[in-house]
Scaffold this motif. Sequence first.
Motif, PDB file in Angstrom:
ATOM      1  N   ASP A  34     -67.101 -80.739  46.518  1.00  0.00           N
ATOM      2  CA  ASP A  34     -68.467 -81.203  46.285  1.00  0.00           C
ATOM      3  C   ASP A  34     -69.235 -80.217  45.415  1.00  0.00           C
ATOM      4  OD1 ASP A  34     -68.118 -83.513  47.636  1.00  0.00           O
ATOM      5  OD2 ASP A  34     -68.923 -82.764  49.549  1.00  0.00           O
ATOM      6  N   GLN A  35     -69.077 -78.939  45.739  1.00  0.00           N
ATOM      7  CA  GLN A  35     -69.772 -77.917  44.940  1.00  0.00           C
ATOM      8  C   GLN A  35     -69.292 -77.919  43.495  1.00  0.00           C
ATOM      9  OE1 GLN A  35     -70.463 -73.965  46.352  1.00  0.00           O
ATOM     10  NE2 GLN A  35     -69.802 -74.474  48.432  1.00  0.00           N
ATOM     11  N   LEU A  36     -67.981 -78.175  43.339  1.00  0.00           N
ATOM     12  CA  LEU A  36     -67.403 -78.087  42.000  1.00  0.00           C
ATOM     13  C   LEU A  36     -67.838 -79.240  41.104  1.00  0.00           C
ATOM     14  CD1 LEU A  36     -63.845 -76.894  43.032  1.00  0.00           C
ATOM     15  CD2 LEU A  36     -65.416 -75.616  41.549  1.00  0.00           C
ATOM     16  N   ALA A  70     -53.565 -83.649  45.657  1.00  0.00           N
ATOM     17  CA  ALA A  70     -54.196 -84.084  44.402  1.00  0.00           C
ATOM     18  C   ALA A  70     -54.349 -82.878  43.492  1.00  0.00           C
ATOM     19  CB  ALA A  70     -55.546 -84.714  44.678  1.00  0.00           C
ATOM     20  N   TYR A  71     -54.094 -83.127  42.231  1.00  0.00           N
ATOM     21  CA  TYR A  71     -54.425 -82.119  41.218  1.00  0.00           C
ATOM     22  C   TYR A  71     -55.922 -82.143  40.989  1.00  0.00           C
ATOM     23  CZ  TYR A  71     -49.653 -81.122  39.543  1.00  0.00           C
ATOM     24  OH  TYR A  71     -48.373 -80.704  39.425  1.00  0.00           O
ATOM     25  N   HIS A  72     -56.528 -81.016  41.188  1.00  0.00           N
ATOM     26  CA  HIS A  72     -57.940 -80.870  40.848  1.00  0.00           C
ATOM     27  C   HIS A  72     -57.991 -80.077  39.551  1.00  0.00           C
ATOM     28  CE1 HIS A  72     -57.841 -81.574  45.154  1.00  0.00           C
ATOM     29  NE2 HIS A  72     -59.119 -81.914  45.110  1.00  0.00           N
ATOM     30  N   HIS A  73     -58.616 -80.644  38.564  1.00  0.00           N
ATOM     31  CA  HIS A  73     -58.704 -79.955  37.275  1.00  0.00           C
ATOM     32  C   HIS A  73     -59.974 -79.135  37.220  1.00  0.00           C
ATOM     33  CE1 HIS A  73     -55.723 -83.127  36.430  1.00  0.00           C
ATOM     34  NE2 HIS A  73     -55.162 -82.151  35.735  1.00  0.00           N
ATOM     35  N   LEU A  74     -59.798 -77.811  37.224  1.00  0.00           N
ATOM     36  CA  LEU A  74     -60.952 -76.915  37.287  1.00  0.00           C
ATOM     37  C   LEU A  74     -61.102 -76.175  35.970  1.00  0.00           C
ATOM     38  CD1 LEU A  74     -60.486 -75.282  40.822  1.00  0.00           C
ATOM     39  CD2 LEU A  74     -61.520 -77.478  40.216  1.00  0.00           C
ATOM     40  N   ARG A  75     -62.327 -76.187  35.508  1.00  0.00           N
ATOM     41  CA  ARG A  75     -62.607 -75.519  34.242  1.00  0.00           C
ATOM     42  C   ARG A  75     -63.015 -74.077  34.505  1.00  0.00           C
ATOM     43  NH1 ARG A  75     -63.012 -76.423  29.057  1.00  0.00           N
ATOM     44  NH2 ARG A  75     -64.734 -75.555  27.843  1.00  0.00           N
ATOM     45  N   LEU A 101     -65.315 -79.204  38.015  1.00  0.00           N
ATOM     46  CA  LEU A 101     -64.276 -80.180  38.324  1.00  0.00           C
ATOM     47  C   LEU A 101     -64.261 -81.238  37.239  1.00  0.00           C
ATOM     48  CD1 LEU A 101     -62.117 -81.171  40.377  1.00  0.00           C
ATOM     49  CD2 LEU A 101     -63.938 -82.563  41.395  1.00  0.00           C
ATOM     50  N   GLN A 102     -63.148 -81.319  36.532  1.00  0.00           N
ATOM     51  CA  GLN A 102     -63.034 -82.262  35.410  1.00  0.00           C
ATOM     52  C   GLN A 102     -62.465 -83.579  35.918  1.00  0.00           C
ATOM     53  OE1 GLN A 102     -63.325 -80.888  31.733  1.00  0.00           O
ATOM     54  NE2 GLN A 102     -64.697 -79.768  33.093  1.00  0.00           N
ATOM     55  N   GLY A 103     -63.301 -84.592  35.929  1.00  0.00           N
ATOM     56  CA  GLY A 103     -62.830 -85.909  36.351  1.00  0.00           C
ATOM     57  C   GLY A 103     -62.518 -85.935  37.842  1.00  0.00           C
ATOM     58  N   ASP A 104     -61.894 -87.022  38.248  1.00  0.00           N
ATOM     59  CA  ASP A 104     -61.568 -87.153  39.660  1.00  0.00           C
ATOM     60  C   ASP A 104     -60.232 -86.486  39.940  1.00  0.00           C
ATOM     61  OD1 ASP A 104     -63.745 -88.508  40.738  1.00  0.00           O
ATOM     62  OD2 ASP A 104     -63.061 -90.406  39.858  1.00  0.00           O
ATOM     63  N   ALA A 154     -70.618 -73.926  36.930  1.00  0.00           N
ATOM     64  CA  ALA A 154     -69.678 -73.741  35.827  1.00  0.00           C
ATOM     65  C   ALA A 154     -69.558 -72.286  35.413  1.00  0.00           C
ATOM     66  CB  ALA A 154     -70.125 -74.579  34.633  1.00  0.00           C
ATOM     67  N   ALA A 155     -68.333 -71.917  35.081  1.00  0.00           N
ATOM     68  CA  ALA A 155     -68.080 -70.560  34.603  1.00  0.00           C
ATOM     69  C   ALA A 155     -68.159 -70.522  33.087  1.00  0.00           C
ATOM     70  CB  ALA A 155     -66.718 -70.092  35.055  1.00  0.00           C
TER      71      ALA A 155
END
Length: 879
Positions: free
Chosen positions: A367-369, A224-229, A384-387, A375-376
């Motif tokens: 879970d932490q994200l 899965a692509y995890h979208h991280l900010r 974590l942006q969205g699912d 957040a940075a």
Amino acid sequence: MITLDPARLSQHFDPREAEDRWDRAWEEWGVHRYDEEGQGERFVIDTPPPTVSGSLHVGHVFSYTQTDVIARHQRMRGRNVFYPMGWDDNGLPTERRVQNYFNVRCDPSLPYEPGLKTEPAGEGGQKAPPRKVSRKNFIELCLALTAEDEKAFKALWRRLGLSVDWALEYSTISDHARCIAQMSFIDLFRKGHVYQVEAPTQWDVDFRTAVAQAEVEDREQRGAYHHLRFGVEGGGGFVVATTRPELLAACVAVATHPSDARYRGLVGKRAITPLFRAPVPIFSSELVDPEKGTGILMVCTFGDATDVVWWREQGLPVRQIVGRDGRLLPAEFGSGAFPSLDAPAANASYAPLVGRTVKEAQKAIVDQLRDPTGAAAKDAQPPLQGDPQPITHPVKFFEKGDRPLEFITTRQWFVRILEHKQELLDAGRKIQWHPEFMGARYRDWTQNLQLDWGISRQRFFGVPFPVWYPITAQGETDFSRPILADQASLPVDPMSDAPPGYPPSQRDRPGGFRAEADVYDTWFTSSMSPQIASGWTLRPERHRRLFPNDLRPQSHEIIRTWAFYTIVKALLHENTVPWRHAAISGWVLDPDRKKMSKSKGNVLTPMHLLDEYGADAVRYWSLSARLGVDTAFDEKVLKVGRRLSTKLFNVSKFVLTQSAPEAPITRDLDLSFLFRLRETVEQASTSLDAFEYSTALDDVERFFWNGFTDSYVELVKARARSEADPEGRGSAVAALQLGLKVFLRLFAPFLPYITEEAWSWGFAQAEGARSVHRAAWPGVADFGGLRAVEGGGATFDAAVGFLAAVHRAKSQAGASVGRHLARLRVATSPATLRRFECVRADAVAAARVENHAAESREGLADGSFEVLECELAEGRPEA
RNA sequence: AGGCGCGUGGCUCAGUGGUAGAGCGCCUCCUUGACACGGAGGAGGUCGGUGGUUCAAUUCCACCCGCGCCUACCA
């Protein structure tokens, strides 16, 4: 002239009994023995040493039989055939089998336990935790189990009738093979072809060993692509897409494409990772695909091969968080290696991940994200942006492994192959590949090489490196000055032997030495199979005679490993190719044309097939398939093979029980039949010389069946028993026996048991060759001195065509083949009629025709007859 | 995504620039003296599709479809 008493011959052929009897006779007589002193032409085969810890498979039978037919043919051609058999016993497959079989694990830190008792774990034994055993005990278990496995393979090979010279048997873990493999390393070292380096290496976390490029395969996996900010120093942020959020703590940089306007302003700034708040550089690289993910990505230690490239190119730091066991290592944020703008928070985030597997860590970090406090970027959004967005993507696995490979930095030995690409490609062109297109597999692989050959394996049951390292007075191991074993002392085990110039007491002491603990990649040893068989540096004269070899048979999936590495070794050691020909066999597929594999549960074991159909029938099936062609397993073909074997038995019985005074072959039918047989011999010889055994078998079988048993034998039966025509009878029986004598030899490489059986009834003695497998391959010597016959083979064809027409007429009249005809009138072409005159008496007798007429008619195809009138005889008059 | 191989009667496979081949299976018939673990005969295919080259293509060329393998793709 041979005449047997029919009562002495059994009614049916019993393959089981005959196989056992002939296998023993061949070994006793030395039929397959290579003659070390022989001055004649040699034919040297580099047999694939099977991995004995693997299961017996019909694929083994298939491909090894294809080699055997070539060996047997060459032997009959008078060549001194060198046909060894090796067992590839060292390596991971054996370790894994031993681990499962005894439910043990090797722990090198444990001391040796003499006389250790282990029991097979059995079915339910896996529930108990594995027993830890010392390295030496573990190796002993490997040796014990492979010895058993070799027995099973050898029994199969002998049952199948492989004409291996068992005096040349070897195993790749034997002292001899160790010696050759260690010599190989020393030679490569001296020539500068090997080096060691501490570098990121593809690593299997279960086997805990490095693996080579050739052992890696892609598997489609769900991810899965995890979208991280991420944050940006000085404000702002951006979103990366990653399939491996668990590596966030190992992030060392962020990369984007130079032409990507979206992120151009970021390049040169520093990004801030979420949770760990590590400042990392943002750079641009052509390797980034702007279309993929968000077009901007995190670079880690090490998520994939591209991360390794960037690590090198950009001089990025190393933040190794995945350990050799696949679990996350401790890390201290705020220290030099793991910078953080908020070390306490970073350490708090990381602490729960330590000791988790990669998979567990991913779950925990996701879970932490989701929590905005990590957040940075200071905008209160969760990192974590969205699912996560599910995808399937290819992931690299060790071909024998169960979990994805990791890149882990370790010290490894490598063989330089990248710099020899061109020479390796040239070598591939010097080898004749059969079929030819298989050469492309080698070429493509060689052209695409990306890495040198990593030969270190952090395992136990293998050939050790003949290498130690000095320990400095300060107690540091100095890997830059390896100590190599003396050539004369090989094979050595550096774990128990001391290096030259050191007393054993200096092991692991300051100022002393330390052993290289790794063993070779299995291919490092099995790539030396030609040299192991020849003796190489130990027997240089013998090596010179046997190397390069004539033939390398193998299957296509190991072109990139076994064939490739063998070519590498021959090039680097002796600047030559290892063999002139490579014959590549196909695979046996299951009846649905699917690859057989253990996981699918569609693997066929061969022994029951041998029991049911006999070795000759199983061989027939193997030899019906052309080289290189994947073939669906088809039991029908086994039945055909059994039928052919039976037919040979019966026709041999018939031919050898005929009696006649010794006489020359004079009749046109006999000579014309032999003319056609001679053509078949020539075709088969040509095909076999080109390793096209299946074509040869097809040609021989077709003429045996149609020309010999169905036609010629029927056509001469009457004359062969004639009291009135002793000359004709003598000619018939002599031709029958010559025909059989030729067919038995033509079939001998394919069906060694039935042909040997029939040969033994008379020809063995008459010809002075007690085994058909040492008899001369048929050729001019058999057909010399025969009168040339008018029409050549076409005269025989005319008789066959006549008989076929009569059979057709009888069948249409509902009569049996044996039914007599009172009257028959046929038409045929003028040419065929002329030839028919020469064989008329035999043909008419075989057709059981009382009154007949044959006329010529233009327009009919040569060789074919048309029945114009036909009248069945009343009842069954006496013959 | 690129490369290679394959696609021929119900099945497994040969083969070829000139009216389609084998074995098995199927149908009919035959216990004859090597063989019923046999024999004789027969039915059954527009050779993956579409174009092209050719007097002629299942065969050569191009493209397409399907299957398999190899290589690449791992954010």
